[in-house]
Scaffold this active site. Structure first.
Site: not given
Length: 407
Positions: A100, A352, A383
């Site tokens: 991520c 996302h 995160c």
């Protein structure tokens, strides 16, 4: 006698950033028939077009992140995208993967080279086509992870890690997560209505059964969301769980890209300076509760900067899951509805697309800095899968006096 090499360090600035609209992953999403590399190339072309003062041969390197580096999302994306976007063949490039935080790591890696004095200007970004390349697709995790109990089986499923946060912190209730998710949708809708997000979107030509069209806005927005509707959603990760499609980010396709430079080079070329990098930090945590990762990474970045959380006047926190953001807010004593936090909403509504999200946070923070000259410092944090967190602290070049977070 040879002269000692210079040890001067350069100030690093965020010159500009853009992104494609984000689309729903899968066959019904707007980018189902669009290549992943075309998404990042389109964003890069748009970025270069709106910064004509940047000579293309002055770009020292191109770092582009993707989490699942295969197919049209593989082949050293930084290099291939640079060629396809029209940069000279003399400009090198490379690919990055920190799940991520890929785009965020692209920025900090280019920034490190600039601060060291090796580069003057770099392009950093990320792309994720989760419809074509689901996270972990065709990956082969080493069996030792589970056989030797190095990690919990939950650690390889991000939704399960979010449920684990609810387990660990009883104060993080489903109602709080649902309310946070609803507010994210409302804030994104308000930001769109006020025209705050659109200036940094690069339209993308798309093809569907209906013919050719143009993607001009994010596809995951649900402004009609209500608490009653959220309460009725299924909990896909466990029976009677607390994580739902309404309090988590959707699977998404999209690309982001930015120009990072030394302040001296930006001034020389008359490029904008939208933010100054103050510090950054990455940290590891137990993979099964990866959502708490931004807590130690932010503490590390604050420590390096000589700041405290009270010095931060604006927060752009990636909403992978509402519970993950809430765990961060509780740790630092920040209210769920604090106006400094994600004032234009976040990934629950926008989406996302993994490796591209870190730069989206920066794009929005840069715009908010323009509106808030009373704020000196801002934070982008997220995160990261497999138990990590990433944080970058930025200074507002428009700062004109102390206010909340304006120390």
């Amino acid at each position: 006698m040879a002269q000692a090499p210079s040890t001067n360090r350069s100030d690093v600035v965020f010159v500009d950033g853009v992104r494609t609209p984000f689309g729903r992953a899968g066959e019904k999403g707007q980018y189902w028939n669009t290549r992943a590399d075309d998404l990042i190339v389109k964003a890069m072309i748009g970025l270069l077009e709106r910064n004509p003062n940047l000579p293309k041969d002055r770009v020292d390197d191109v770092a582009i992140a993707a989490t699942t580096q295969q197919g049209d999302q593989g082949l050293t994306l930084g290099r291939t995208a640079a060629i396809l976007a029209g940069l000279p063949l003399s400009v090198p490039g490379y690919a990055i993967d920190r799940m991520c935080a890929g785009g965020m790591t692209s920025v900090t890696t280019i920034a490190g080279a600039i601060a060291f004095g090796a580069y003057d200007i770099g392009i950093a970004g990320g792309v994720e086509h989760m419809g074509r390349h689901p996270m972990g697709f065709n990956a082969d995790p080493n069996p030792r992870f589970l056989a030797e109990k190095l990690v919990s089986p939950d650690s390889l499923n991000m939704g399960n890690t979010a449920e684990r946060l609810h387990d660990r912190f009883p104060s993080l209730t489903k109602e709080r997560s649902d309310r946070f998710g609803m507010r994210s949708q409302q804030k994104v809708a308000a930001a769109y209505a006020a025209g705050k997000i659109q200036p940094d979107l690069i339209p993308v030509a798309i093809k569907s059964e209906a013919g050719w069209g143009l993607a001009t806005q994010d596809e995951g927005m649900r402004p009609e969301t209500t608490m009653e509707g959220l309460a009725a959603l299924k909990t896909p990760f466990r029976p009677h769980g607390r994580v739902t499609a309404g309090n988590a980010s959707p699977l998404t396709d999209g690309a982001t890209v930015s120009i990072i430079a030394s302040e001296q080079a930006a001034r020389e070329l008359n490029l904008p300076v939208k933010m100054r990098m103050v510090s950054f930090g990455f940290a590891g945590v137990e993979p099964e509760v990866m959502g708490i990762g931004p807590i130690p990474s932010t503490e590390k970045a604050l420590r390096k900067a000589g700041l405290t959380i009270d010095d931060i006047g604006l927060f752009e926190l990636n909403e992978a899951f509402a519970v993950q953001v809430l765990s961060f807010l509780d740790h630092f004593g920040i209210d769920d509805d604090d106006p400094r936090v994600n004032p234009w909403g976040g990934a629950i509504a926008i989406g996302h697309p993994l490796a591209s999200s870190g730069v989206r946070l920066m794009i929005q923070l840069a715009r908010q800095f323009e509106e808030h000259p009373e704020v000196r410092y801002g934070l982008t944090a997220m995160c990261v899968g497999l138990g990590q967190g990433g944080s970058v602290i930025w200074e507002n070049p428009h700062f004109r006096g102390a206010g909340k977070g304006g120390k």
